[in-house]
Write a protein that holds these residues in place. Structure first.
Motif, short mmCIF file in Angstrom:
data_model
loop_
_atom_site.label_atom_id
_atom_site.label_comp_id
_atom_site.label_asym_id
_atom_site.label_seq_id
_atom_site.Cartn_x
_atom_site.Cartn_y
_atom_site.Cartn_z
N MET A 265 0.82 -1.21 0.00
CA MET A 265 0.00 0.00 0.00
C MET A 265 0.86 1.26 0.00
SD MET A 265 -2.96 -1.21 -0.27
CE MET A 265 -3.73 0.40 -0.29
N ALA A 266 2.05 1.21 0.61
CA ALA A 266 2.92 2.38 0.66
C ALA A 266 3.51 2.71 -0.71
CB ALA A 266 4.05 2.15 1.67
N ILE A 267 3.51 1.74 -1.60
CA ILE A 267 4.02 1.99 -2.96
C ILE A 267 3.05 2.86 -3.75
CG2 ILE A 267 4.61 0.85 -5.14
CD1 ILE A 267 5.66 -1.49 -3.48
N VAL A 268 1.77 2.83 -3.36
CA VAL A 268 0.75 3.57 -4.11
C VAL A 268 1.06 5.06 -4.21
CG1 VAL A 268 -1.68 4.25 -4.17
CG2 VAL A 268 -1.05 1.88 -3.68
N PRO A 269 1.30 5.78 -3.09
CA PRO A 269 1.59 7.21 -3.24
C PRO A 269 2.86 7.48 -4.05
CG PRO A 269 1.97 6.49 -0.98
CD PRO A 269 1.26 5.39 -1.67
N LEU A 270 3.85 6.60 -3.98
CA LEU A 270 5.05 6.78 -4.81
C LEU A 270 4.70 6.65 -6.29
CD1 LEU A 270 7.66 4.65 -2.79
CD2 LEU A 270 7.38 7.14 -2.78
N ALA A 271 3.94 5.62 -6.63
CA ALA A 271 3.56 5.42 -8.03
C ALA A 271 2.68 6.55 -8.53
CB ALA A 271 2.83 4.08 -8.16
N VAL A 272 1.75 7.01 -7.68
CA VAL A 272 0.88 8.12 -8.07
C VAL A 272 1.69 9.38 -8.34
CG1 VAL A 272 -0.87 9.70 -7.19
CG2 VAL A 272 -1.19 7.25 -6.93
N ALA A 273 2.66 9.67 -7.46
CA ALA A 273 3.48 10.87 -7.62
C ALA A 273 4.27 10.84 -8.92
CB ALA A 273 4.42 11.01 -6.42
N VAL A 274 4.73 9.65 -9.29
CA VAL A 274 5.53 9.53 -10.52
C VAL A 274 4.64 9.57 -11.76
CG1 VAL A 274 7.06 8.01 -11.83
CG2 VAL A 274 7.39 8.30 -9.36
N LEU A 275 3.58 8.75 -11.78
CA LEU A 275 2.74 8.64 -12.96
C LEU A 275 1.93 9.91 -13.22
CD1 LEU A 275 1.44 4.97 -12.57
CD2 LEU A 275 3.24 5.81 -14.07
N GLY A 276 1.55 10.59 -12.15
CA GLY A 276 0.70 11.77 -12.33
C GLY A 276 1.45 13.08 -12.27
#
Length: 564
Positions: A265-276
């Motif tokens: 679940m902690a990977i989600v904000p990292l992925a969101v920050a990069v992809l968006g």
């Protein structure tokens, strides 16, 4: 000196004064029990024993309670042991071991209480600086939150509430990488201690993602920090705090399955920050955040299936006979009206005040507090312990409501204070709907100081007793106990119920299998279960003592030795 520093000193002074005045009053009122280390709850006394075992030489990573069942791998954490252990080791050279333990179990909850009140005051300043001190007073009497800070309460609930309040204060701050990282680190720390506050941190994480989606190019630094802080804190926890029970096949504490779920679940904000990073559209950002979050939840379901039911390994028998009757684990529906009203009263008043505040002053801060309080209500609907957090989080809005009522005059101020005084709700419930009186622990109770003292005089051995005797007995005697109020002790707890609820022959076979030396039984131990007429419990209640049991206290007729 600037205004901000003066406000901080003022808030700290009020918090310390309130905590220590109330803490000392509670200590004096309960000093006879406190001075004898007769702590408020079985978890508190077992926590003290865990600290003793560690200070006595048990490994930092070994959380096994060797005198419970066949050796129970406790689902607790060393983090909550640190405060009491530090106070005990510091005070022992001056006071001696016993007095140092009394000093530690008295002071540690008061320090946590002061920290909680300070954080409530600081949160309120972000909403209305004039209401900060009023909010601290409201929080200081916010039953049932106050019950986890009374002297003797050294279990982890108070520490976790402080961590959540700290995370809430940071979350309503500026959307910076630093604030996001602190929120993530506090979430990881609370997770290492226990799972209870994870729903609230999930709300803080969802709020950060929603803020990122709605703030255009803003908010990216915060969610990036959130992911980094959570993963860093989790990594430090695994490296320094993972116990020998790390691979225990459950999701009831800091285990491999639970940590895997949080890491995903902690990977989600990292992925969101990069992809968006370069996306401006609010709809697209929301779609990215929702898709990644749901995808991560699906992966967690596959990788950590036990997290779907933390108590899934508890057999139906134990759920029915024991777990469903644990007070703070009861739902609103199962709890008596007086208990439910006392627990939920000020929390629901706080929800109403937060809704009023959000309508009057729409904004992210008030919305986040309301979301956290609604989460507490949802948890309390399943387990009443959710009211601890809900009562404390309602203090800022209640204080602001009191300020608005003060400007209207005494006729509105008095009702506002009555609604905001958490300690009045259980009193009112008892006055209008008296609950059935529970007899005070007497000398005839198996958990009474007299009964435990009688056990302490006997040579060490394995004891078969009802489930709540073990924490007191382990802390105050040299004996081991078959059963205890901990869900991982499945084998021992099932054996105990089969011993007392089965016939004498079955009980003797169980006693032999567990190498039981002593049997402890007190009238009323199993009244709520209504044992069968030919059960061991009914035999002992009727004074039909089997030939293989030798009474050791004929006057009390509650302690027996198994005849070889």
């Amino acid at each position: 000196m600037d205004r901000e520093r003066l406000d901080l000193i003022s808030d700290l002074t009020i918090a310390v004064l309130l905590a220590f005045v109330l803490g000392m009053a509670w200590s004096i009122g309960d000093w006879s029990s406190l001075s004898a280390l007769r702590l408020p709850d079985t978890d508190d006394v077992m926590r003290l024993q865990q600290v003793r075992d560690w200070l006595g030489g048990q490994s930092w990573s070994d959380l096994t309670q060797y005198r419970l069942g066949a050796g129970v791998q406790m689902h607790w954490s060393r983090i909550a042991d640190l405060g009491p252990a530090l106070l005990i080791t510091t005070a022992t050279p001056l006071l001696g071991t016993q007095r140092a333990e009394v000093f530690a179990v008295t002071l540690w909850p008061i320090l946590l209480f002061a920290a909680a009140l300070l954080l409530v005051g600081r949160i309120t300043r972000r909403l209305d600086p004039d209401a900060a001190h009023t909010a601290m007073v409201v929080a200081a009497i916010a039953y049932p939150a106050t019950t986890i800070f009374v002297p003797g309460r050294i279990d982890h609930h108070g520490l976790q509430l402080v961590l959540l309040l700290g995370a809430t204060l940071v979350a309503i701050g500026k959307p910076t990488f630093r604030n996001g990282a602190i929120t993530g680190a506090l979430a990881a720390t609370s997770f290492v201690i226990g799972m209870e506050t994870m729903p609230f941190f999930a709300v803080l994480g969802a709020a950060a993602l929603l803020g990122w989606a709605c703030e255009g190019r803003g908010g990216g630094a915060r969610i990036l920090g959130l992911g980094v802080g959570t993963l860093t804190g989790l990594g430090i926890g695994i490296a320094g705090l993972a116990s020998r029970q790390w691979r225990y096949p459950a999701c009831d504490g800091f285990t491999q399955q639970a940590a895997t779920g949080l890491a995903i679940m902690a990977i989600v904000p990292l992925a969101v920050a990069v992809l968006g990073r370069h996306i401006i559209s609010v709809r697209v950002r929301l779609a990215i955040a929702a898709t990644l979050s749901l995808g991560a939840l699906g992966v967690v379901r596959l990788q950590s299936p036990a997290c779907g039911s933390p108590y899934g390994q508890v057999p139906i028998l134990l759920r029915r006979l024991w777990l469903d009757h644990v007070g703070e684990a009861q739902s609103i529906v199962a709890a008596p009206f007086g208990v439910a009203f006392g627990y939920l009263g000020v929390m629901l008043a706080g929800v109403a005040a937060s809704a009023w505040l959000l309508r009057r002053r729409p904004g992210r801060h008030a919305a986040l507090l309301l979301a956290l309080q609604c989460t507490a209500v949802a948890i309390a609907a399943v387990q009443l312990r959710g009211a601890y957090t809900g009562a404390m989080l309602g203090a800022p809005a209640l204080a602001i409501m009191i300020g608005a009522a003060r400007r209207r005059g005494i006729l509105t101020l008095v009702p506002a204070w009555v609604l905001s005084t958490g300690m009045l709700y259980p009193i009112a419930a008892e006055a209008f709907v008296p609950s059935p009186r529970k007899p005070a622990p007497s000398a005839s109770s198996c958990t009474s100081p007299q009964a435990i003292a009688a056990l302490d005089h006997l040579s060490p051995g394995m004891v078969m007793a009802q489930i709540d005797v073990a924490p007191w007995g382990i802390a105050a005697t040299p004996h081991a106990f078959v059963a205890g109020p901990y869900h991982r002790n499945t084998a021992g707890n099932v054996a105990m119920y089969r011993f007392f609820l089965g016939r004498s022959g079955q009980a003797r076979a169980i006693a032999d299998r567990w190498k039981v030396r002593y049997v402890v039984y007190c009238d009323g131990d199993f009244d709520s279960i209504r044992p069968a007429p030919d059960s061991m419990a009914q035999d002992l209640a009727s004074r039909r003592i089997p030939a293989w049991l030798k009474p050791l206290d004929p006057t009390g007729n509650r302690i027996f030795e198994v005849v070889p």
